[in-house]
Design an enzyme around this catalytic site. Structure first.
Site, PDB file in Angstrom:
ATOM      1  N   ALA A  68      -8.525 -40.144  29.921  1.00  0.00           N
ATOM      2  CA  ALA A  68      -9.860 -40.615  29.568  1.00  0.00           C
ATOM      3  C   ALA A  68     -10.023 -42.020  30.132  1.00  0.00           C
ATOM      4  O   ALA A  68      -9.031 -42.710  30.385  1.00  0.00           O
ATOM      5  CB  ALA A  68     -10.009 -40.630  28.055  1.00  0.00           C
ATOM      6  N   GLY A 107      -6.041 -37.200  28.762  1.00  0.00           N
ATOM      7  CA  GLY A 107      -7.141 -36.293  29.037  1.00  0.00           C
ATOM      8  C   GLY A 107      -6.985 -35.581  30.371  1.00  0.00           C
ATOM      9  O   GLY A 107      -7.492 -34.469  30.556  1.00  0.00           O
ATOM     10  N   GLU A 110      -4.986 -32.724  29.642  1.00  0.00           N
ATOM     11  CA  GLU A 110      -5.793 -31.807  28.815  1.00  0.00           C
ATOM     12  C   GLU A 110      -6.754 -30.989  29.680  1.00  0.00           C
ATOM     13  O   GLU A 110      -6.995 -29.818  29.404  1.00  0.00           O
ATOM     14  CB  GLU A 110      -6.542 -32.605  27.743  1.00  0.00           C
ATOM     15  CG  GLU A 110      -5.572 -33.143  26.694  1.00  0.00           C
ATOM     16  CD  GLU A 110      -6.247 -34.035  25.674  1.00  0.00           C
ATOM     17  OE1 GLU A 110      -6.808 -35.073  26.089  1.00  0.00           O
ATOM     18  OE2 GLU A 110      -6.233 -33.704  24.481  1.00  0.00           O
ATOM     19  N   GLU A 130      -1.182 -40.738  24.727  1.00  0.00           N
ATOM     20  CA  GLU A 130      -2.201 -41.352  23.855  1.00  0.00           C
ATOM     21  C   GLU A 130      -1.587 -42.178  22.742  1.00  0.00           C
ATOM     22  O   GLU A 130      -2.139 -43.194  22.325  1.00  0.00           O
ATOM     23  CB  GLU A 130      -3.108 -40.265  23.257  1.00  0.00           C
ATOM     24  CG  GLU A 130      -4.125 -39.670  24.220  1.00  0.00           C
ATOM     25  CD  GLU A 130      -3.592 -38.516  25.054  1.00  0.00           C
ATOM     26  OE1 GLU A 130      -2.347 -38.346  25.128  1.00  0.00           O
ATOM     27  OE2 GLU A 130      -4.409 -37.787  25.645  1.00  0.00           O
TER      28      GLU A 130
HETATM   29  C1  3H9 Z   1      -6.923 -40.230  26.645  1.00  0.00           C
HETATM   30  O1  3H9 Z   1      -6.819 -39.613  27.673  1.00  0.00           O
HETATM   31  C2  3H9 Z   1      -7.607 -39.693  25.428  1.00  0.00           C
HETATM   32  C3  3H9 Z   1      -7.884 -38.211  25.468  1.00  0.00           C
HETATM   33  O2  3H9 Z   1      -6.779 -37.485  24.960  1.00  0.00           O
HETATM   34  C4  3H9 Z   1      -9.017 -37.808  24.576  1.00  0.00           C
HETATM   35  C5  3H9 Z   1     -10.375 -38.207  24.970  1.00  0.00           C
HETATM   36  C6  3H9 Z   1     -11.422 -37.592  24.106  1.00  0.00           C
HETATM   37  N1  3H9 Z   1      -8.768 -45.674  32.172  1.00  0.00           N
HETATM   38  O3  3H9 Z   1      -1.304 -49.160  35.703  1.00  0.00           O
HETATM   39  P1  3H9 Z   1      -1.870 -49.473  37.035  1.00  0.00           P
HETATM   40  C7  3H9 Z   1      -6.584 -48.767  35.633  1.00  0.00           C
HETATM   41  S1  3H9 Z   1      -6.298 -41.795  26.498  1.00  0.00           S
HETATM   42  C8  3H9 Z   1      -9.284 -46.728  32.804  1.00  0.00           C
HETATM   43  O4  3H9 Z   1      -1.830 -50.887  37.487  1.00  0.00           O
HETATM   44  P2  3H9 Z   1       0.144 -47.800  38.214  1.00  0.00           P
HETATM   45  C9  3H9 Z   1      -5.718 -49.963  35.288  1.00  0.00           C
HETATM   46  O5  3H9 Z   1      -6.294 -50.745  34.277  1.00  0.00           O
HETATM   47  C10 3H9 Z   1      -5.681 -42.160  28.124  1.00  0.00           C
HETATM   48  N2  3H9 Z   1      -8.575 -47.477  33.687  1.00  0.00           N
HETATM   49  O6  3H9 Z   1      -1.262 -48.542  38.177  1.00  0.00           O
HETATM   50  C11 3H9 Z   1      -5.655 -50.662  36.627  1.00  0.00           C
HETATM   51  O7  3H9 Z   1      -6.865 -51.352  36.783  1.00  0.00           O
HETATM   52  P3  3H9 Z   1      -6.917 -52.720  37.603  1.00  0.00           P
HETATM   53  C12 3H9 Z   1      -4.360 -41.556  28.360  1.00  0.00           C
HETATM   54  C13 3H9 Z   1      -7.304 -47.116  33.910  1.00  0.00           C
HETATM   55  O8  3H9 Z   1       0.166 -47.055  39.497  1.00  0.00           O
HETATM   56  C14 3H9 Z   1      -5.631 -49.495  37.617  1.00  0.00           C
HETATM   57  O9  3H9 Z   1      -6.151 -48.376  36.916  1.00  0.00           O
HETATM   58  N3  3H9 Z   1      -3.851 -42.013  29.627  1.00  0.00           N
HETATM   59  C15 3H9 Z   1      -6.716 -46.025  33.272  1.00  0.00           C
HETATM   60  O10 3H9 Z   1       1.237 -48.736  37.879  1.00  0.00           O
HETATM   61  C16 3H9 Z   1      -4.245 -49.154  38.120  1.00  0.00           C
HETATM   62  O11 3H9 Z   1      -3.379 -48.967  36.998  1.00  0.00           O
HETATM   63  C17 3H9 Z   1      -3.034 -43.082  29.722  1.00  0.00           C
HETATM   64  O12 3H9 Z   1      -2.673 -43.689  28.749  1.00  0.00           O
HETATM   65  C18 3H9 Z   1      -7.509 -45.281  32.366  1.00  0.00           C
HETATM   66  N4  3H9 Z   1      -7.018 -44.211  31.718  1.00  0.00           N
HETATM   67  O13 3H9 Z   1       0.104 -46.757  37.008  1.00  0.00           O
HETATM   68  C19 3H9 Z   1      -2.582 -43.478  31.106  1.00  0.00           C
HETATM   69  N5  3H9 Z   1      -5.433 -45.913  33.692  1.00  0.00           N
HETATM   70  O14 3H9 Z   1      -6.486 -52.364  39.003  1.00  0.00           O
HETATM   71  C20 3H9 Z   1      -2.774 -44.946  31.323  1.00  0.00           C
HETATM   72  C21 3H9 Z   1      -5.238 -46.905  34.587  1.00  0.00           C
HETATM   73  O15 3H9 Z   1      -8.335 -53.178  37.491  1.00  0.00           O
HETATM   74  N6  3H9 Z   1      -2.456 -45.362  32.669  1.00  0.00           N
HETATM   75  N7  3H9 Z   1      -6.367 -47.631  34.717  1.00  0.00           N
HETATM   76  O16 3H9 Z   1      -5.943 -53.631  36.894  1.00  0.00           O
HETATM   77  C22 3H9 Z   1      -1.192 -45.492  33.125  1.00  0.00           C
HETATM   78  O17 3H9 Z   1      -0.219 -45.185  32.443  1.00  0.00           O
HETATM   79  C23 3H9 Z   1      -1.016 -46.045  34.511  1.00  0.00           C
HETATM   80  O18 3H9 Z   1      -2.165 -46.773  34.830  1.00  0.00           O
HETATM   81  C24 3H9 Z   1      -0.759 -44.998  35.618  1.00  0.00           C
HETATM   82  C25 3H9 Z   1      -0.795 -45.696  37.006  1.00  0.00           C
HETATM   83  C26 3H9 Z   1       0.599 -44.358  35.391  1.00  0.00           C
HETATM   84  C27 3H9 Z   1      -1.832 -43.942  35.613  1.00  0.00           C
END
Ligand code: 3H9
Length: 706
Positions: A68, A107, A110, A130
């Site tokens: 998400a 998500g 999902e 999450e």
């Molecule tokens: C969810 O999904 C809820 C659902 O179950 C239900 C809904 C109803 N959104 O980490 P990085 C940005 S909860 C917005 O440096 P990497 C991050 O801020 C979500 N932005 O890269 C950064 O921005 P900036 C569950 C996001 O390669 C840029 O992307 N998902 C999101 O080291 C690069 O990120 C998670 O918890 C996001 N979801 O790692 C996953 N994710 O360049 C969270 C990232 O401006 N994300 N950004 O600083 C991660 O674990 C890591 O970002 C990922 C990439 C592994 C994906």
């Protein structure tokens, strides 16, 4: 103003009988409202077009879908919701295939679970993280994952937030097939083509029941994890909610269980823990961006020198070796060097003993380690980190040697925790190359790295320090030069308030318990015992001459140190550690010493509640944090938050002290400070920045925005 139409983040293309749906929403294809709308429209398109036989969903760029869009949380929700999109995908009358490369998280997974067929490329990372954001999978994940994997593996994945690789996901039933080759689109199209050719039909995950068929076994697994979770994650809100949602998968029809999941998700979404954890998530990424990383190119770092082989030097050497770089350690004589090498080897022996590294890998890592008793061995090093005794004279002597032997352009770093780095820099002929790299002990484990920026350092040296932090997988925070930088400067103040409370009537055991109740893994006196009281004692003695004679000074710690009670390493400190125990037990003799000190100081002990204790502790911390920001020692409040969370045990689910202050409200913090000031006006002076923000009706977070 940009008047061009925004390119669509979800595009559909017909490739034969397959409708290819591509999500192109950099950087990580997060499921923002436009992506949700695009996915919904794509399913409708597939169902409406009789010539479409299958749908293939892929992510463009480096991810399938990272989840998400976290930036939307806490704002008004916009239709369609992700659960709606997922149900619609699952209900599609044509088989929906996903081809996953890179992250498919939250998500994102999902969406994949709502598809009918799943293919994962070798670099795929699948997970439901999450919980790390104070949430639960809220788009059917708590229902569909157990249906595919069974309750135990699904719950373990959701409760840990751990990512799985493609192979593991296949074994656990989360995906159907592994893709080959470098091209996710080609692999996905081949799979979709095969499914069309074989006439494969839709396969809604909601109807999969084999993995849940043995209900008593599923219930037993859930009960065991529930008991374990209640013990291990005390204080956290979302883990037990995840379990409640999965219980729904066992007890309720699918639609009712999904409704329950939604209700629990919304409870998590509203919780302050969600706000704290998401603040921490973005703050941890924001700290890595400093003015220097934006404007300067880092110097190349291919070899590192470490001066000093004590606990800190050896920990730093391990951190650098773990990043794949060669390390040369310099010590003053052969015996000290042998001890330094042994300290490094001891760390790896522990890792090998735990089965986390093979002896062969250990040997390969140690082959990158070399030692010398001569500074000349550092002539070719790109960066040298000094971790010697914390005394200005000793440090300057080391830097004089580095100045003599190091090649031009080598970065010269000091690991000092308190000393004036401007003075160290001024003592060499190349102050532009001198920077502070303040590691936290044990340096190979603790994530925080304060990058201390002296006045004369050149921007590319600071950028190099940030680059090094990235290689070492540390969380870097930029700090200005002052006594204690960000973290230790604040520690000195909130630790002083803990000492005041000791003398005023609280016991160290109650203060520690109050801190743990708040969410700290350990209280301040447990930490003092772990770190060793001798270091703080030496610092206090050093500063005695310059201490404000009017300032309150509690002598209890000195009384313990005079007895040689330095904490765990001497078997007693604030606690007793019989036979090398790691968890201390309360000591009546310490309480007697505290009582005697109260009498000497003429204080009448009074009771404190745990809440009173934390109010003082946090008010002192926030007040000093405001000064640190106002003086530019920290760039923004979020830098303070990350420092305290990653270096000082501040509970991450509260976001950090400045975020905490915003949560309770700055006027509340100020009212506390003013009330405490009635007893000790010198100690409790409100920080000007705190007063200013309150007057302007702003919070600390308003200073985090660029
Ligand atoms: C969810 O999904 C809820 C659902 O179950 C239900 C809904 C109803 N959104 O980490 P990085 C940005 S909860 C917005 O440096 P990497 C991050 O801020 C979500 N932005 O890269 C950064 O921005 P900036 C569950 C996001 O390669 C840029 O992307 N998902 C999101 O080291 C690069 O990120 C998670 O918890 C996001 N979801 O790692 C996953 N994710 O360049 C969270 C990232 O401006 N994300 N950004 O600083 C991660 O674990 C890591 O970002 C990922 C990439 C592994 C994906």
């Amino acid at each position: 103003m940009n008047t061009e139409a925004t390119p669509s983040v979800v595009t559909t293309t017909r490739l034969g009988r397959v409708l290819l749906v591509t999500i192109n929403h950099p950087p990580v294809n997060a499921l923002s409202v436009d992506v949700r709308r695009g996915l919904l429209a794509a399913v409708q398109e597939a169902d409406a077009d009789a010539s479409v036989a299958a749908v293939l969903i892929v992510g463009a760029g480096r991810a399938f879908i990272a989840g998400a869009d976290i930036r939307e949380f806490g704002k008004p929700s916009m239709a369609p919701s992700l659960p709606e999109v997922c149900s619609r995908l699952e209900a599609c009358r044509k088989p929906v295939v996903v081809a996953i490369h890179g992250p498919a998280l939250g998500g994102g997974l999902e969406v994949a679970l709502s598809a009918h067929y799943r293919l994962a490329m070798p670099d795929a990372r699948l997970g439901l993280p999450e919980v790390l954001l104070g949430l639960l999978p809220g788009a059917g994940g708590t229902q569909r994952a157990p249906r595919l994997m069974g309750v135990k593996p699904a719950l373990e994945m959701m409760l840990s937030g751990r990512h799985q690789g493609a192979g593991e996901a296949l074994t656990l039933g989360l995906v159907d097939r592994l893709g080959e080759g470098p091209d996710v689109l080609a692999a996905g199209l081949a799979y979709a083509g095969e499914l069309v050719a074989s006439g494969a039909g839709v396969r809604p995950t909601r109807e999969a029941d084999a993995a849940l068929a043995d209900k008593p076994a599923s219930q037993a697994a859930l009960d065991a994890l529930k008991a374990d979770t209640a013990k291990k994650t005390a204080g956290l809100f979302s883990p037990l909610k995840i379990i409640e949602a999965v219980q729904g998968a066992l007890d309720l029809p699918f639609d009712e269980a999904v409704a329950l999941e939604r209700q629990l998700f919304l409870q998590c979404l509203d919780s302050p823990q969600r706000a704290g954890l998401i603040h921490a998530f973005f703050a941890e990424r924001e700290v890595a961006k400093s003015p220097e990383t934006r404007n300067a190119t880092p110097r190349a770092i291919d070899s590192v020198g470490v001066i000093g082989g004590g606990t800190m030097g050896a920990g730093i050497a391990v951190a650098v070796l773990n990043a794949g770089l060669p390390v040369t350690m310099v010590e003053r004589d052969d015996a000290a060097l042998a001890r330094g090498r042994a300290n490094v080897e001891k760390v790896y022996d522990g890792i090998v003993a735990k089965g986390r590294m093979t002896p062969e890998v250990r040997a390969a890592v140690m082959a990158r380690f070399s030692g010398s008793t001569s500074y000349d061995a550092l002539a070719r090093a790109d960066l040298v980190i000094e971790a010697v005794f914390e005394e200005m004279g000793v440090k300057k002597a080391v830097f004089a040697e580095l100045d003599r032997v190091c090649k031009p352009g080598a970065v010269l770093a000091t690991n000092t925790s308190y000393l004036d780095i401007d003075e160290i820099a001024a003592s060499v002929s190349r102050p532009q190359d001198v920077v502070g790299l303040h590691f936290f002990s044990p340096a190979h484990i603790m994530k925080l790295l304060e990058i201390v920026v002296p006045a004369q350092v050149s921007a590319d040296v600071v950028a190099t320090a940030f680059e090094l932090a990235k290689k070492l997988k540390k969380v870097p925070v930029r700090a200005g030069v002052c006594d204690g930088f960000i973290g230790n400067r604040m520690l000195a103040v909130y630790r002083a308030t803990a000492d005041h409370m000791l003398e005023d009537g609280a016991s160290p055991y109650q203060i520690d318990a109050a801190a743990r109740e708040f969410g700290y893994p350990m209280g301040p006196f447990q930490v003092a015992d772990l770190a060793g009281g001798d270091i703080g004692w030496a610092t206090r003695k050093r500063k005695a001459a310059t201490r404000d004679p009017e300032a309150r000074y509690v002598q209890i710690a000195d009384r313990l140190c005079e007895r040689g009670w330095f904490g765990q390493k001497t078997g007693r400190g604030y606690y007793l550690y019989p036979k090398g125990a790691r968890v201390g037990i309360p000591d009546d003799e310490v309480l007697a010493i505290i009582e005697a000190e109260r009498q000497r100081a003429g204080t009448t002990p009074r009771p404190f509640s745990n809440q009173d204790i934390m109010r003082r502790y946090l008010a002192a911390m926030v007040n000093e944090g405001a000064r640190v920001v106002a003086e530019g020692i920290a760039l923004r409040p979020l830098d303070v938050d990350v420092t305290l969370v990653h270096g000082y045990g501040f509970p991450r689910f509260r976001g950090g002290p400045m975020k905490y202050a915003d949560t309770v409200g700055l006027p509340t913090i100020l009212a506390d400070i003013q009330a405490f000031a009635r007893e000790d006006p010198l100690f409790w002076q409100p920080a000007p920045l705190l007063l200013q923000l309150i007057e302007e009706g702003r919070d600390f977070d308003s200073l985090n925005k660029p």
